[in-house]
Every structure is written in structure tokens, then in C-alpha cells.
Design a protein around this motif. Structure first.
Motif, short mmCIF file in Angstrom:
data_model
loop_
_atom_site.label_atom_id
_atom_site.label_comp_id
_atom_site.label_asym_id
_atom_site.label_seq_id
_atom_site.Cartn_x
_atom_site.Cartn_y
_atom_site.Cartn_z
N LEU A 37 -4.56 -1.28 19.99
CA LEU A 37 -3.33 -1.97 20.39
C LEU A 37 -2.52 -1.12 21.36
N ILE A 38 -2.42 0.17 21.10
CA ILE A 38 -1.70 1.07 22.01
C ILE A 38 -2.35 1.05 23.39
N ASP A 39 -3.67 1.08 23.43
CA ASP A 39 -4.38 1.02 24.70
C ASP A 39 -4.12 -0.30 25.42
N LEU A 40 -4.17 -1.41 24.68
CA LEU A 40 -3.93 -2.72 25.29
C LEU A 40 -2.52 -2.82 25.87
N ILE A 41 -1.54 -2.29 25.17
CA ILE A 41 -0.17 -2.30 25.67
C ILE A 41 -0.05 -1.44 26.93
N GLY A 42 -0.66 -0.27 26.90
CA GLY A 42 -0.65 0.60 28.08
C GLY A 42 -1.28 -0.07 29.28
N ILE A 43 -2.39 -0.77 29.07
CA ILE A 43 -3.07 -1.49 30.17
C ILE A 43 -2.21 -2.65 30.66
N LYS A 44 -1.66 -3.43 29.72
CA LYS A 44 -0.88 -4.61 30.08
C LYS A 44 0.28 -4.27 31.01
N TYR A 45 0.97 -3.18 30.72
CA TYR A 45 2.13 -2.80 31.52
C TYR A 45 1.81 -1.80 32.62
N GLY A 46 0.53 -1.45 32.76
CA GLY A 46 0.12 -0.55 33.82
C GLY A 46 0.57 0.88 33.61
N TRP A 47 0.87 1.26 32.38
CA TRP A 47 1.36 2.60 32.09
C TRP A 47 0.23 3.61 31.98
N PHE A 48 -0.81 3.26 31.24
CA PHE A 48 -1.92 4.18 31.00
C PHE A 48 -3.07 3.41 30.36
N SER A 49 -4.18 4.08 30.25
CA SER A 49 -5.31 3.57 29.48
C SER A 49 -6.06 4.77 28.92
N LEU A 50 -6.59 4.60 27.74
CA LEU A 50 -7.39 5.67 27.16
C LEU A 50 -8.76 5.76 27.84
N THR A 51 -9.13 4.72 28.56
CA THR A 51 -10.35 4.73 29.36
C THR A 51 -9.95 5.03 30.81
N LYS A 52 -10.92 5.01 31.69
CA LYS A 52 -10.64 5.24 33.12
C LYS A 52 -10.24 3.97 33.86
N LEU A 61 -12.43 5.98 18.63
CA LEU A 61 -11.04 5.68 18.30
C LEU A 61 -10.70 4.21 18.59
N LEU A 62 -11.12 3.72 19.76
CA LEU A 62 -10.81 2.34 20.13
C LEU A 62 -11.49 1.33 19.22
N GLU A 63 -12.72 1.62 18.84
CA GLU A 63 -13.48 0.69 18.01
C GLU A 63 -13.14 0.81 16.54
N GLY A 64 -12.64 1.96 16.12
CA GLY A 64 -12.38 2.18 14.70
C GLY A 64 -10.94 2.05 14.28
N SER A 65 -10.02 2.04 15.22
CA SER A 65 -8.61 2.00 14.87
C SER A 65 -7.89 0.85 15.58
#
Length: 195
Positions: A49-64, A40-44
Motif C-alpha cells: 500500500l505504501i508503494d502504491l501511494i508513492g507511485i500514485k502521487y509520483g513521490w517514490f517507488s520501492l521498485t525502479k 516485502l511487496l508480496e508479503g506485506s
């Protein structure tokens, strides 16, 4: 002779990628992320972008990654100490490795040198940086050249990599430090006399 020029990848980089001391920067992704999440991360671009935003604001990440940062206490004094210890453990291991090389010309104590490199130190890593600078000076094989470009950001192409002008200045500083080292000078003198 073994010469290490570094320090950023082993210390500060841990704050931006996998924060566990001694882990490769992308270990959390390469070894601990489910294949479907990687797909998903590599293909979409949208999922990425959703993952990057989640990481940037410390909300979540699709990874660990977010959980790992929490688990290690990123930026805590304990985390900084663990990062520093792992860096100096790596240097000590390299020194031991250099001692295993045989030479009839050069003393064992002159076979390894480590240079703590310059980089643009983020303010939240200044305590870690200062701890490393103070500690590396105590090593018989350690040199701190991290201040060579203080107030001269124009020699950096990013947080750590240098322009050609910066590379030349670092090479000159390394050469001057090495050539003035008493163990290396004796080794060079012995080598010249033998030849």
C-alpha cells in the motif's frame, strides 16, 4: 494467414506499467527489482500500500518504476514516437514472418492483416492514439477499427476488454473487412476452385 488484433498492450498499456517501448509490462518488477523488495511487496499488504501511494502521487517507488518513467519521459512527444515506432516495427516483423510461409494458392501480400483495436483512450494518450490511427491506414495490411465503440462504453468490462456483445461486434467487423479484402478473396476463390 496471420491476423493481429491488438494495439492496446503494445501502446497505451506502456503508460500504466513498464513504459519502455517493447518491454513486457512487468519487466521492471520481474527482472529489475531486488528479491528482498519483492518479498516485502508480496508479503506485506502495508508495504504494498505504501508503494502504491508513492507511485500514485509520483513521490517514490520501492521498485525502479518511477525512475524508469522519468528516464523515458513518460507522455512526452519523444516517448509517444518511440512507442508508436515499436508498435509498427512489431507489425512489420509479423508481415515479414507471414511472407516466409509458402503457398501455391495465396499471394504473399494477403497473408498478414493487423487490426488496431478499440479501447477507452485516456485523454493524455489521445495524441499517441491519433498518430497510430493515421499511420495504420497507410499500411497495406493495416485496419483501424478503434472507433467501433465510440460513445458506447457499456461494451467494455474495463479499459480494453469487451463484453460478449462487444466481442461479437468486433468479430463481425473483422470478418467483413477480411472477406472484402481483394487478396484474401482471390485466395479463397483459388482454394474453392482447387477443392
Amino acid at each position: 494467414m496471420i491476423i493481429f488484433y491488438g494495439g492496446y498492450n503494445e501502446t497505451a498499456q506502456s503508460a500504466f506499467y513498464d513504459p519502455r517501448p517493447g518491454y513486457p509490462y512487468n519487466y521492471f518488477y520481474r527482472a529489475e527489482t531486488a528479491p528482498i523488495i519483492k518479498l516485502l511487496l508480496e508479503g506485506s499488504p502495508i508495504i504494498n500500500l505504501i508503494d502504491l501511494i508513492g507511485i500514485k502521487y509520483g513521490w517514490f517507488s520501492l521498485t525502479k518504476l518511477q525512475q524508469i518513467k522519468t528516464d523515458v519521459g513518460l507522455y512526452s512527444p519523444q516517448w509517444e514516437t518511440a512507442i508508436s515506432r515499436k508498435y509498427f516495427e512489431t507489425l512489420a516483423n509479423a508481415d515479414k514472418l507471414s511472407m516466409s510461409f509458402s503457398s501455391s494458392r495465396c499471394e504473399r501480400s494477403g497473408r498478414f492483416r493487423a487490426f488496431y483495436q478499440p479501447y477507452k483512450v485516456p485523454s493524455n494518450l489521445m495524441a499517441l492514439h491519433d498518430e497510430i490511427r493515421n499511420s495504420i491506414k497507410e499500411l497495406p495490411y493495416g485496419f483501424d477499427i478503434s472507433d467501433i465503440f465510440d460513445k458506447r462504453d457499456y461494451v467494455y468490462t474495463d479499459i480494453v476488454h469487451l463484453t460478449q456483445e462487444g466481442n461479437i461486434e468486433v468479430a463481425d467487423r473483422l470478418f467483413r473487412k477480411l472477406i472484402s479484402d481483394k487478396y484474401i478473396s482471390r485466395c479463397l476463390k483459388t482454394t474453392i476452385e482447387v477443392n
